[in-house]
Design an enzyme around this catalytic site. Structure first.
Site, PDB file in Angstrom:
ATOM      1  N   LYS A 115       0.830  -1.211   0.000  1.00 31.41           N
ATOM      2  CA  LYS A 115       0.000   0.000   0.000  1.00 31.41           C
ATOM      3  C   LYS A 115       0.861   1.256   0.000  1.00 31.41           C
ATOM      4  O   LYS A 115       0.523   2.240  -0.650  1.00 31.41           O
ATOM      5  CB  LYS A 115      -0.967  -0.016   1.178  1.00 31.41           C
ATOM      6  N   LYS A 194      -3.466 -10.477 -12.216  1.00 35.65           N
ATOM      7  CA  LYS A 194      -4.645 -10.322 -11.371  1.00 35.65           C
ATOM      8  C   LYS A 194      -5.665  -9.359 -11.952  1.00 35.65           C
ATOM      9  O   LYS A 194      -5.308  -8.268 -12.401  1.00 35.65           O
ATOM     10  CB  LYS A 194      -4.170  -9.831  -9.997  1.00 35.65           C
ATOM     11  N   LYS A 197      -9.954  -4.031  -9.836  1.00 35.73           N
ATOM     12  CA  LYS A 197     -11.053  -3.096 -10.071  1.00 35.73           C
ATOM     13  C   LYS A 197     -10.648  -1.863 -10.859  1.00 35.73           C
ATOM     14  O   LYS A 197     -11.386  -1.362 -11.685  1.00 35.73           O
ATOM     15  CB  LYS A 197     -11.623  -2.634  -8.745  1.00 35.73           C
TER      16      LYS A 197
END
Ligand code: TRP
Length: 336
Positions: A115, A194, A197
């Protein structure tokens, strides 16, 4: 006999699910809801760790996620849906857990580094993420936690923390087990490892038939194969990975057989990409159309979602209070 408990949460940082979410987690939940007592918190407090500047969208996202759950067939009669911040006992438990959690253990969390690399601010809240997640799980004394592969480390923290609590104060928590979906990570339509979104490589459960067709027709396949008469690679080919993931959905044996036939022809070089893609569109539509229809039905009943969430939150809160009673008792902090 009491049924075993399952808990899994979603952050309301988005308002719809994609095929990767379905394969990695939702499918499992639908399957398990009959056998287990299932809790699904929408973890708005976790969302805040990366989403504090756009909080106004959280409410709309919660609605979107709820519509997603209901449209894939999660049944509010069987599943307790609730909003994390409306069960404030989770914060109380997180604090009790935090004093037992070795700081270096969570300082090593891979998700934190990821992150920070993505540019999120290095806040105390972000650091504390695994402790709050452990509290989510332990709050309802869950036995199983169905999550995607990338979340496995977090469930392990919850295990470690539960073990430490039990060793310190006596047996209060069952030790939760992670449950990883059968096809753990679905690649993106662009061949990236992957589906994400915001990566522009996702097919959403809410996409229209035209959007699905367009995305599938533009999908990445075997980049080394230029003509349909050349032998091609099936293993690392997203089109076949999707077929494997969805052909058996709804127990359709015919689709499974056809998938195997296409694989054979693809390996030999006797089928063009476009024909396999047409078949994938057919398979996906058979899966998605009933989901779209159910969603339309639920969209017509805006009050239903509030009702489900209110009832679920009340039920979760009762469980939470019972857990906190046990925790305080074990910690000799009942006082009066
Ligand atoms: N960390 C999870 C995610 O990013 C969300 C989450 C929060 C969760 N609390 C949880 C998942 C408890 C399972 C159990 O998707």
């Amino acid at each position: 006999m009491t049924r075993k408990r399952i808990l899994t949460g979603d952050r309301p940082t988005y308002d719809s699910f994609h095929l990767g979410n379905y394969v990695g987690s939702l499918r499992n939940r639908v399957k398990l809801q009959d056998e287990y007592e299932m809790f699904i918190p929408i973890v708005d407090l976790h969302a805040l760790t990366t989403y504090f500047d756009k909080t106004k969208q959280i409410e709309g996202n919660i609605r979107g996620l709820m519509l997603g759950y209901l449209s894939v067939g999660l049944d509010p009669e069987k599943v307790t849906f609730f909003i994390q911040s409306k069960v404030p006992e989770v914060l109380e438990l997180a604090y009790f857990l935090s004093v037992l959690t070795p700081r270096p253990l969570i300082a090593r969390q891979p998700a934190l580094k990821e992150k920070l690399d993505q540019g999120f601010q290095d806040t105390v809240g972000l650091f504390y993420y695994p402790v709050l997640m452990a509290a989510d799980i332990l709050l309802v004394r869950a036995n199983l936690v169905p999550v995607g592969k990338d979340q496995k480390a977090h469930v392990e923290y919850a295990r470690d923390i539960a073990i430490k609590f039990n060793n310190t104060y006596g047996e209060v928590f069952p030790i939760p087990e992670p449950l990883i979906g059968e096809v753990p990570t679905l690649p993106g339509t662009d061949g990236q490892a992957k589906m994400g979104k915001s990566s522009g490589n996702a097919i959403f459960l809410t996409d229209s038939a035209e959007e699905v067709r367009k995305k599938v027709m533009g999908m990445y396949t075997d980049p080394a194969r230029i003509h349909g008469d050349e032998p091609g690679d099936v293993e690392n080919n997203p089109v076949f990975i999707y077929l494997d993931a969805f052909a058996s959905q709804a127990g359709n044996k015919r689709h499974v057989t056809r998938t195997e036939q296409y694989k054979e022809r693809y390996r030999k070089g006797t089928v063009k990409d476009v024909e396999v893609k047409e078949f994938l569109v057919e398979v996906l539509e058979e899966f998605l159309e009933p989901i779209r229809q159910r969603r339309t039905e639920f969209e017509k009943q805006p009050e239903l979602i509030n009702k489900i969430l209110k009832e679920g939150t009340a039920k979760a809160r009762k469980e939470a209070q019972q857990t906190l009673d046990l925790v305080r008792k074990a910690m000799k902090m009942e006082y009066f």
